[in-house]
Design a protein around this motif. Structure first.
Motif, short mmCIF file in Angstrom:
data_model
loop_
_atom_site.label_atom_id
_atom_site.label_comp_id
_atom_site.label_asym_id
_atom_site.label_seq_id
_atom_site.Cartn_x
_atom_site.Cartn_y
_atom_site.Cartn_z
N LYS A 19 0.76 -1.38 -0.16
CA LYS A 19 0.19 -0.24 0.02
C LYS A 19 1.35 0.61 0.08
N ARG A 20 0.42 2.06 -1.01
CA ARG A 20 0.98 3.51 -0.84
C ARG A 20 0.57 4.50 0.26
N TYR A 21 1.75 5.54 0.39
CA TYR A 21 1.16 6.41 1.46
C TYR A 21 2.02 7.14 0.69
N LEU A 22 1.25 8.87 0.45
CA LEU A 22 1.56 10.54 0.24
C LEU A 22 2.01 11.06 1.60
N ASP A 23 3.27 11.03 1.78
CA ASP A 23 4.11 11.55 2.55
C ASP A 23 3.44 13.49 2.86
N PHE A 24 2.80 13.02 3.92
CA PHE A 24 1.96 15.08 3.89
C PHE A 24 3.39 15.36 5.37
N ASN A 25 3.71 14.94 5.25
CA ASN A 25 4.50 14.92 6.98
C ASN A 25 6.14 14.80 7.01
N SER A 26 6.78 14.22 5.74
CA SER A 26 7.54 14.48 5.79
C SER A 26 8.70 13.60 6.86
N MET A 27 7.70 12.52 7.09
CA MET A 27 8.24 11.58 8.42
C MET A 27 7.40 11.94 9.50
N VAL A 28 9.09 12.84 10.18
CA VAL A 28 8.65 13.50 11.13
C VAL A 28 9.09 14.82 10.88
N MET A 29 9.07 15.71 10.44
CA MET A 29 8.56 16.91 9.77
C MET A 29 10.44 16.96 9.08
N CYS A 30 10.57 16.14 8.84
CA CYS A 30 12.16 16.22 8.45
C CYS A 30 12.93 15.34 7.26
N VAL A 31 11.70 14.70 7.00
CA VAL A 31 12.82 14.03 5.38
C VAL A 31 13.00 15.54 4.24
N ASN A 32 13.38 16.61 4.30
CA ASN A 32 13.03 17.51 3.49
C ASN A 32 13.21 17.17 1.90
N ILE A 33 14.69 16.51 1.30
CA ILE A 33 14.67 16.17 0.46
C ILE A 33 13.80 15.12 -0.06
N LEU A 37 18.36 19.19 7.99
CA LEU A 37 20.06 19.21 8.75
C LEU A 37 20.39 18.00 7.75
N THR A 38 19.96 16.92 8.03
CA THR A 38 20.54 15.55 7.56
C THR A 38 19.11 15.08 6.37
N SER A 39 18.13 15.67 6.02
CA SER A 39 16.81 15.07 5.74
C SER A 39 16.78 13.53 6.27
N ALA A 40 17.22 13.63 8.44
CA ALA A 40 16.56 12.69 8.20
C ALA A 40 16.91 11.07 7.79
N TYR A 41 18.71 10.94 6.78
CA TYR A 41 18.77 10.12 6.90
C TYR A 41 19.86 9.51 7.71
N ALA A 42 20.68 10.38 8.31
CA ALA A 42 21.06 10.09 9.76
C ALA A 42 20.71 10.94 10.95
N PRO A 43 20.73 10.50 12.30
CA PRO A 43 20.70 11.60 13.25
C PRO A 43 21.43 12.69 13.70
N LEU A 44 21.59 13.89 13.35
CA LEU A 44 22.55 15.19 13.38
C LEU A 44 21.46 16.35 13.87
N GLY A 45 21.91 16.30 15.04
CA GLY A 45 21.44 17.83 15.47
C GLY A 45 23.08 18.36 15.52
N ALA A 46 22.76 20.55 15.50
CA ALA A 46 23.77 21.01 15.46
C ALA A 46 23.49 23.06 16.46
N VAL A 47 24.47 23.78 17.32
CA VAL A 47 23.96 24.53 17.28
C VAL A 47 25.03 25.28 16.82
N ALA A 48 24.49 26.11 16.03
CA ALA A 48 25.51 27.04 15.30
C ALA A 48 25.22 29.06 16.50
N MET A 49 26.56 29.00 16.81
CA MET A 49 26.95 30.20 17.25
C MET A 49 27.12 31.35 16.60
N ARG A 50 27.39 32.31 17.27
CA ARG A 50 28.18 34.01 16.94
C ARG A 50 29.48 33.54 17.17
#
Ligand code: PLP
Length: 451
Positions: A46-60, A283-296
């Motif tokens: 069964k095919r699903y159209l992903d209207f939530n980018s999975m967890v709002m993360c698969v941006n690409i 940041l990774t479109s969820a292909y791997a787990p990653l976060g970041a803090v950008a700082m001045r």
């Protein structure tokens, strides 16, 4: 892996898995098999159209070959390097990010997701200012670890109180549709509306004592709590308040970053540069787990001689960094930010049309490919179709209809979020909206007249 059949995926997952945000006996997971582009498929095909980018993360979008190849190649060359190491992906990603982040946000601390990015941003702000309080908004989500949960304004925090981090004070969001301050004068001008919310914030700063406040932490565009788009002048006003009182501004761009709003970061729309900016998800479109803090740079320099007391075993994990690099290159070369910006008005028009056709739609809002529908029982009273922090038979039936008809969508209380991958075409959006149009007949039946 091959010794498990497709038929065993669901029962074994249910037997041994422990599910977040869920009563264990009530979960109904989709046994997913594969994903490509804006679609994914379950084990039955069964095919699903992903209207939530999975967890709002698969941006690409799903299954991007270039990102997969980058991960494989990094795994072959150097799957892991500890936090004290310099590595090619670490050097490359830092350079790439400094080119796309605003102002002099040019130093990056890598984490594994959004919550730990916010935890570290809070630590950095506290250590830099020598102050301890964090001001954050009620309609916000900043993550599920103790500090990020304390900063979270929404009811997910309440379950854990008082065992979260001390020192957080919440304030109200400039949420025009349900504005606390303007129930008797909803027609107030945008400038006055904005000023009222800035005055509210400044009053809280006074009551708390500016000399105790390390940072104001904001989702630039509020995500799950309502896709609340800041009115003109609001973010600039918060920036001015921060400058006036020596408070740092932390922008949480975990959901709003990486093209979601039609710009690299939502702050770009208002030309506002925060002192710290957190990111994850796109940041990774969820292909791997990653976060970041950008700082001045000044914040990074503060720690030139002082030790920064914080760390993670998987800080700067090469495989995750390689995924981020390829993901950003895909966004650049396929012009996905421009594409999201161009699709923004298309999504907005579809939302507006839906609102005109369905009496249960109280309001729609969107920016880029970040949209929401607020469902109400009555447009005059704005009574939500499900209570705050609750659900209703209509919302349950609505979501079931969407899933049954192959659209994966996120509902939150009385709202429906539309957060598709940035590669979605107008035809694919229309495909989902045709089903939304039918599903809203369910909620329309719950509309009561004012009389
Ligand atoms: C705005 C925002 N901040 C932080 C987080 C937490 O990110 P994570 O789940 O990666 O810890 C989320 C997750 O949904 C989010 O939407």
């Amino acid at each position: 892996m091959s010794d498990i059949t497709d038929a065993e995926i669901l029962p074994l997952s249910l037997e041994h898995g422990f599910w977040t945000w869920s009563a264990q006996g009530k979960v109904t997971p989709i046994p997913i098999k594969k994903a490509k582009g804006v679609y994914f498929w379950d084990i039955e095909g069964k095919r699903y159209l992903d209207f939530n980018s999975m967890v709002m993360c698969v941006n690409i979008g799903h299954g991007n070959e270039r990102v997969i190849k980058a991960i494989v190649e990094q795994a072959q060359e150097l799957p892991f390097a500890g936090p004290p190491m310099a590595s090619k992906p670490r050097a490359t990603l830092g350079k790439l990010l400094s080119e796309i982040t605003p102002g002099n946000l040019n130093r990056f601390l890598f984490t594994l997701g959004g919550a730990d990015a916010n935890e570290n941003a809070i630590k950095l702000a506290r250590a830099y200012t020598g102050r301890h309080k964090i001001l954050a908004r009620y309609r916000s989500y900043h993550g599920a670890s103790a500090g990020a949960m304390a900063a979270t304004g929404d009811p997910r925090r309440v379950a854990w109180e008082p065992l979260t981090m001390p020192g957080v004070v919440h304030f109200l969001d400039p949420y025009r549709y349900r504005s606390t301050f303007h129930r008797t004068n909803p027609e107030i001008s945008e400038a006055d509306f904005t000023q009222d919310y800035l005055n509210h914030l400044e009053e809280i700063i006074h009551y708390e004592g500016p000399e105790t406040i390390a940072a104001i932490l904001l989702e630039t565009v509020t995500g799950t709590n309502g896709v609340i788009i800041p009115p003109e002048g609001y973010l600039q006003g918060v920036r001015q308040l921060c400058d006036r009182y020596g408070i740092l501004l932390i922008s949480d761009e975990v959901m709003s970053g990486f093209g979601r709003t039609g710009a690299w970061f939502a702050v770009n729309h208002w030309n506002m540069t925060p002192d710290l900016m957190t990111m994850a998800k796109g940041l990774t479109s969820a292909y791997a787990p990653l976060g970041a803090v950008a700082m001045r740079s000044e914040i990074a320099e503060h720690f030139s001689e002082r030790v920064y007391q914080g760390g993670l075993t998987y800080n700067s994990h090469p495989i995750c960094l390689a995924a981020a690099i390829a993901n950003i290159q895909v966004m650049q070369e396929e012009h996905l930010i421009e594409r999201a910006a161009a699709m923004g008005p298309v999504l907005h028009r579809m939302l507006t049309d839906l609102g005109e056709a369905h009496p249960s739609v109280g309001e729609v809002r969107s920016i880029g490919l970040f949209g929401i529908i607020e469902l109400v029982r009555n447009r005059q009273t704005k009574e939500p179709i499900a209570p705050f922090n609750g659900s209703s038979p209509e919302m349950v039936a609505f979501r079931k209809y969407m899933l049954d008809h192959g659209v994966y969508i996120y509902t939150h209380w009385h709202t429906v979020l539309i957060i598709p991958p940035l590669i979605i075409t107008e035809e694919q959006l229309a495909e989902g909206f045709a089903i939304l149009d039918k599903a809203l007949e369910i909620t329309d039946k719950a509309v009561k007249s004012s009389a």
